[in-house]
Enzyme design. Structure first.
Site, mmCIF file in Angstrom:
data_model
loop_
_atom_site.group_PDB
_atom_site.id
_atom_site.type_symbol
_atom_site.label_atom_id
_atom_site.label_comp_id
_atom_site.label_asym_id
_atom_site.label_seq_id
_atom_site.Cartn_x
_atom_site.Cartn_y
_atom_site.Cartn_z
ATOM 1 N N CYS A 75 -5.194 4.476 1.169
ATOM 2 C CA CYS A 75 -4.232 4.401 0.075
ATOM 3 C C CYS A 75 -2.911 5.097 0.386
ATOM 4 O O CYS A 75 -1.845 4.574 0.083
ATOM 5 C CB CYS A 75 -4.842 4.934 -1.213
ATOM 6 S SG CYS A 75 -5.558 6.567 -1.046
ATOM 7 N N ASP A 133 -0.371 1.122 -7.867
ATOM 8 C CA ASP A 133 -1.645 1.603 -7.324
ATOM 9 C C ASP A 133 -2.006 0.885 -6.031
ATOM 10 O O ASP A 133 -2.203 -0.338 -6.026
ATOM 11 C CB ASP A 133 -2.734 1.364 -8.383
ATOM 12 C CG ASP A 133 -3.998 2.147 -8.076
ATOM 13 O OD1 ASP A 133 -4.197 2.517 -6.892
ATOM 14 O OD2 ASP A 133 -4.792 2.376 -9.015
ATOM 15 N N HIS A 173 -4.740 0.957 -4.490
ATOM 16 C CA HIS A 173 -6.181 0.712 -4.341
ATOM 17 C C HIS A 173 -6.591 -0.702 -4.715
ATOM 18 O O HIS A 173 -7.759 -1.041 -4.674
ATOM 19 C CB HIS A 173 -6.972 1.706 -5.199
ATOM 20 C CG HIS A 173 -6.671 3.125 -4.849
ATOM 21 N ND1 HIS A 173 -5.694 3.845 -5.491
ATOM 22 C CD2 HIS A 173 -7.176 3.944 -3.903
ATOM 23 C CE1 HIS A 173 -5.620 5.052 -4.975
ATOM 24 N NE2 HIS A 173 -6.512 5.142 -3.997
#
Lengths: 489, 655
Positions: B482, B606, B608
């Site tokens: 990440c 994000d 992820h």
């Protein structure tokens, strides 16, 4: 591939009558017309018989002399089956080469015709195909994509026209032949005429490269013309003042004026010479008057392409004529010129890298002779020649009578006027290319002109000095030589 | 042309606000257009070259040289502004008008190819920023009048581009010239003659100008046919201000009286952004008509002229590219004769001047570029020397002074070659090809619903970025990559803002550079080890030379306290922030902060996300969304028992 061919009914009827009245057993000749690969069509304008060769022999004959048996029905047929056609392929090719010089603007030698019986034709297809190939090589098209020619067979019993298309493959076999759809129709009478007066002015610098690589005037011109052909390819065109768009038909009648618009100074000729010493500049300038004939089915852009091709072909033809002529001269003069070899080298063969004096080579001018249905063919006249030459060519090559009235022959190009006496290297090298032929040699820009004069004056002074020095050296060596000689004796 | 000054003394100012820096003393040129009413200010150019120790005395020659290149034909100098402390209004206004008179003489010649015009003298108080405008009705400063009203246009782009269009002429050619090796004649003189002969050729009777619409797409559009102008059709003596504008679109049936609007699309909405991309662009090309009158034809001749002294050839390559602005009602033939041709001559002349000192050594590679920097209403033209790299100090200096002249920020690269306007379809195709290689989503946050913070002030990332996330390019980094992905997003921002031209590094390349600087052992390469904010700052420093600021918080609960600082970062730096620390890494794209209530939300991108690059999926799944520190269900986004490191990349101060 050309699938459909239209022959001009008037001309081909005349040709057929001529053949049947002549009572010859066989005849070979050239097919004149246009091939359009984009339309897959061919247009036949006329047939021209190949004349007898230098030895007075006809260009084609049957191997065994059964000509007397021609009328004897079944027997004649039987013997004809075993006989074969003999064609002087080189001679037909030479005829094609010379005729193609007289054609212009898309009109070309597009194949051969043969007047024989069916059986003879069948026996001699390979030989005929080879003749077609020879003709194609001698009178090659500028467009490389057109690798086919026509083979028209006119058989006399029964009277029938067959047109085949012959693919120019490396090894020609009878399978290279395909029959096309052939019919007679209006061809010549529906042609549109396009005219262009093209001016050019090329300045080709001659660099000092490796001295072993001799560059003759002829070579340099050959390269220059090829380079210019590429430049011309990119040119846009206006017809009667309007810009030509792709694939537009020609809608109006009459003579159409073509104007060629070239990219603004895209002169690549000096490119290879950057930062090199130059020995001189070759100025190649003048005009080419060009015609093109367009079939009503062809788009206007075809006429432009034909004009462009014609301009380059005309330049190449003229260069060939000038070079051929001097080739002939030099072989004749071998015995005489031994005394002073250097000065007798014909101009096109002069090595420019060694040449220290100005020289000029005038190209023949193009004249136009009326041909069929208002069209023209062209010919070239050297400064030393007269219109008589043209008349001879018409009779010999095209088998037409040239008009007795000289005013019927169009002579739009004036005789070349060399400028060598006016200018010097610096005059022509300041502008490595020029837009207006009018600014040369009398430039309208006074300042530049003044500068140029100054430069040329300087160079002239230098030149004078050089010649004087050379003369002195020569004198000195003669003196020394003679002294030694006398001492020796 | 109508002259509203006679009726009312009102001035129209199109540039949003005249760029004044507080306490700045100096002179600015006021730019207008011959196609606008006489007292309309389109933009201002700061005067950079002044006499030593005298800020208000321009070095006219140098300034004229610069402006000639910079300013498109179709815009012109219409006055000057003097900014001073405690200005003496009328006296300064006279000085300004005098300066602009001198400048106009240099730029447009004595007779003034633009004719007599009302000149504007403006005076600004450098303390208060108040500007007063004066006008001189004659070509001197003896009688000046003040304006009673100043009108600032709300939609200046509309004003400029609804009535105008761009014309472009690109002309590349090679100019060979011969000179004696022993320099018995100065090669520079010969070169000058050669360029003069080219200039003369622009008006040669054989030259033909072809005018057509610029094709923006590969597919041929059914549009207006090209129009041809021969030089004999053109009028080189007509004053541009005296040319009658024709509102009739086709100007009768004659092609020679067509106006620019013939090639312009009907009523296209003018968007305030990317006006040049939507503006109508007319292309002009130069061709040589090689066909002559039959009367003058002579058969070809080849003639050889040997050089009697040693001579050398030098081939210079020129690339001219002229952009002009014209009112749509301007007849095309005047657009060619009064805009394009003078533009070509100007550009060739300035290139000639630049080449002359280096004539026999290495030739400079000069290339014109057109830019449309934000805040400047019209495009500008810059000639760059391409022999040096863009980051070479000399080139940076050139760009810096251009930024100053145009009032552009000094920490944003806006005038690099990548920023240049692209016209040809080929160039566009090439850039779309590159995009095909990386079909990444850009600027995914645009269009998101608001954060729900009432009365909050939103501060966002400035400029574009690409969204990098797990599993992209078939690379399985789920569970460890990440921070790498966040770094890739940050680097893509620097790339898209043209601070760097390096490719966005892969995981392996990121690891490699960390090993290279000695932060990690060689075994780190190819591993699945996490990296954090500190490693990111090392990589940014190594690959881009970018410095970062780091904010540490011991607990997620402390993050809202940092909102004011983060908002400030987005206002001043505008770079994406990486959030790392004890747990997951995120990219922060903005904050929404209400100072009064302390309510705040964070715009989180994000990394992820493991799905496909489908914007709908991403938005619906909340992979790019506003996160409140404490949401309506009382859940906290940032964990109270974990520490966080915030990495704030600093925008490089470069142009």
């Amino acid at each position: 591939m050309v699938k459909a061919v239209v022959g001009d009914e008037t001309q081909l009827k005349l040709a057929e009558d001529r053949l049947s009245q002549s009572a010859v057993y066989s005849q070979v000749g050239l097919v004149i017309g246009k091939l359009n690969s984009r339309l897959d069509r061919g247009f036949v304008f006329d047939l021209i018989p190949t004349p007898v060769n230098d030895g007075g022999e006809p260009p084609c004959s049957v191997a065994e002399s059964f000509r007397d048996d021609k009328k004897k029905g079944s027997k004649g047929k039987a013997t004809a089956d075993s006989s074969i056609l003999v064609i002087d392929k080189d001679w037909v090719a030479e005829h094609a080469r010379q005729v193609s010089r007289m054609l212009m603007g898309g009109v070309k030698v597009i194949g051969i015709y043969i007047w024989v019986t069916d059986s003879l034709f069948k026996n001699s297809t390979i030989s005929l195909c080879q003749t077609v190939k020879g003709v194609a090589e001698a009178a090659s098209f500028m467009e490389a994509d057109l690798d086919e020619r026509l083979l028209i067979h006119i058989s006399y019993s029964p009277r029938r026209w067959t047109c085949r298309n012959c693919m120019l493959t490396a090894n020609i076999t009878s399978s290279s032949l395909r029959t096309c759809d052939f019919k007679m129709g209006r061809v010549l009478s529906s042609l549109q005429t396009f005219r262009c007066m093209y001016n050019f002015d090329l300045r080709l610098p001659i660099c000092h490269e490796n001295a072993s690589n001799a560059r003759t005037l002829g070579n340099v011109l050959q390269h220059g013309i090829s380079a210019h052909a590429k430049e011309l390819d990119d040119a846009k065109a206006m017809v009667d003042g309007t810009l030509v768009a792709e694939d537009e038909p020609c809608t109006s009648d009459g003579l159409h004026e073509v104007e060629l618009l070239l990219p603004f100074i895209k002169d690549a000729s000096a490119q290879g010479c950057n930062r090199k010493d130059v020995g001189g500049v070759l100025v190649f300038h003048g005009s080419v008057c060009s015609f093109a004939y367009l079939n009503s089915k062809e788009p206007i852009s075809q006429a432009v392409a034909d004009i462009k091709g014609d301009i380059i072909t005309s330049l190449r033809s003229r260069l060939d004529i000038v070079c051929d002529e001097t080739d002939g001269d030099s072989t004749l003069d071998v015995g005489i010129e031994a005394t002073n070899v250097m000065s007798n080298v014909p101009t096109p063969h002069l090595n420019l890298q060694e040449l220290r004096k100005t020289c000029s080579l005038s190209f023949p001018r193009r004249v136009f002779v009326p041909w069929l249905a208002g069209t023209y063919i062209c010919d070239y006249i050297q400064p030393s020649e007269t219109l008589e030459v043209v008349k001879e060519h018409c009779v010999e090559l095209m088998s037409i009578e040239a008009p007795t009235d000289a005013s019927m022959i169009l002579q739009p190009e004036r005789e070349a006027a060399p400028l060598v006496s006016i200018g010097s290297f610096w005059d022509v090298a300041v502008f490595s290319h020029s837009a207006s032929s009018s600014d040369f040699p009398s430039a309208n820009n006074n300042k530049i002109n003044a500068d140029r004069k100054e430069i040329s004056k300087k160079s002239i002074k230098k030149a004078d000095f050089n010649t004087i020095a050379a003369l002195l050296a020569l004198l000195l060596s003669i003196l020394v030589g003679s002294l030694l000689y006398f001492n020796g004796s | 042309m109508d002259n509203p000054v006679k009726e009312k003394t009102s001035i129209r100012v199109l540039c949003r606000n005249i760029v004044l820096i507080k306490n700045e003393v100096g002179l600015q040129w006021l730019i207008g257009s011959p196609f606008f009413p006489a007292v309309t200010i389109v933009s201002t150019f700061r005067c950079l070259h002044t006499l030593p120790s005298k800020v208000l005395s321009p070095n006219y020659l140098q300034e004229a040289e610069d402006l000639r290149t910079l300013l498109l034909r179709g815009f012109c100098l219409i006055g000057a502004l003097i900014a001073e402390k405690n200005p003496r209004l009328e006296e300064n206004a006279r000085d300004a008008i005098d300066a602009s008179i001198r400048m106009r003489k240099l730029l447009y010649g004595d007779g003034g190819e633009l004719g007599c015009q009302n000149l504007i003298g403006a005076v600004a108080d450098s303390d208060s920023g108040k500007v007063c405008f004066y006008v001189s009705r004659s070509e001197d400063s003896t009688s000046i009048e003040t304006f009673t009203s100043v009108f600032y246009d709300d939609q200046p782009e509309k004003y400029v581009w609804e009535n105008g269009c761009l014309l472009r002429c690109e002309l590349g050619f090679k100019l060979p010239f011969c000179f004696p090796v022993n320099h018995s004649t100065d090669p520079k003189e010969i070169f000058k003659c050669a360029t003069e002969s080219i200039i003369a050729k622009f008006k040669d009777s054989q030259v033909v100008y072809m005018v057509e619409i610029l094709k923006r797409t590969q597919t041929p559009e059914k549009g207006s046919r090209p129009v041809i102008f021969r030089c004999s059709d053109l009028d080189f003596h007509r004053n541009l201000s005296k040319v009658e504008l024709l509102s009739d679109k086709f100007g009768g049936s004659d092609a020679k009286s067509l106006t620019c609007s013939y090639f312009c699309s009907e009523s296209k909405p003018v968007s305030s952004y990317n006006f040049v991309e939507t503006a109508d662009i007319i292309e002009v090309s130069l061709l040589l008509n090689r066909s002559g009158k039959p009367q003058t034809a002579t058969a070809p001749t080849a003639e050889y002229f040997p050089a009697l002294e040693e001579a050398r050839v030098s081939v210079l390559e020129f690339k001219l590219d002229v952009l002009c602005y014209a009112a749509k009602d301007l007849p095309l033939k005047y657009a060619v004769s009064s805009l394009i041709i003078p533009g070509l001559i100007d550009q060739l002349t300035s290139m000639k001047k630049a080449v002359l000192p280096h004539l026999l050594v290495q030739h400079p590679q000069l290339c014109p570029y057109h830019f449309s920097p934000p805040g400047v209403l019209h495009p500008i033209t810059v000639i760059y020397e391409l022999r040096y790299g863009e980051t070479e100090m000399k080139q940076v200096e050139v760009r810096r002074s251009l930024h100053i002249r145009l009032g552009l920020p000094l920490n944003r690269p806006l005038l690099r070659t990548v920023n240049a306007l692209k016209f040809s379809t080929l160039e566009n195709d090439r850039s779309s090809l590159i995009r095909k290689g990386s079909p990444l989503l850009k600027d995914v946050h645009i269009g998101l619903p608001s954060s729900g913070v009432s009365g909050g002030l939103v501060s966002l990332v400035q400029g574009s970025y690409e969204y990098y996330h797990y599993l992209q390019d078939g690379f399985d980094d789920s569970g460890w990559g990440c921070a790498y992905r966040s770094l890739q997003t940050i680097i893509s921002w620097f790339r898209l803002q043209h601070y760097t031209s390096i490719d966005v590094p892969s995981h392996r390349e990121i690891q490699h550079s960390l090993v290279e600087i000695g932060d990690k052992d060689p075994s780190f390469i190819g591993s699945r080890e996490w990296i954090g904010a500190i490693e990111l700052s090392f990589v940014l420093d190594k690959l881009l030379g970018v410095n970062c600021k780091v904010i540490n918080v011991r607990s997620g609960a402390e993050l809202p306290e940092k909102c004011r600082e983060l908002a400030l970062h987005f206002e001043n730096q505008g770079t994406p922030i990486m959030i790392g620390g004890g747990v997951l890494a995120y990219t922060l794209l903005g904050v929404d902060y209400d100072e009064a209530s302390g309510d705040c939300a964070f715009l989180i991108l994000d990394p992820h996300y493991t799905g496909s690059d489908d914007l709908k999926k991403i938005i619906n799944g909340g992979w790019c969304s506003w996160k409140k520190a404490v949401d309506s269900k009382g859940k906290t986004f940032f964990l109270n028992d974990k520490f966080y490191n915030l990495l704030l990349p600093q925008r490089p101060s470069m142009v």
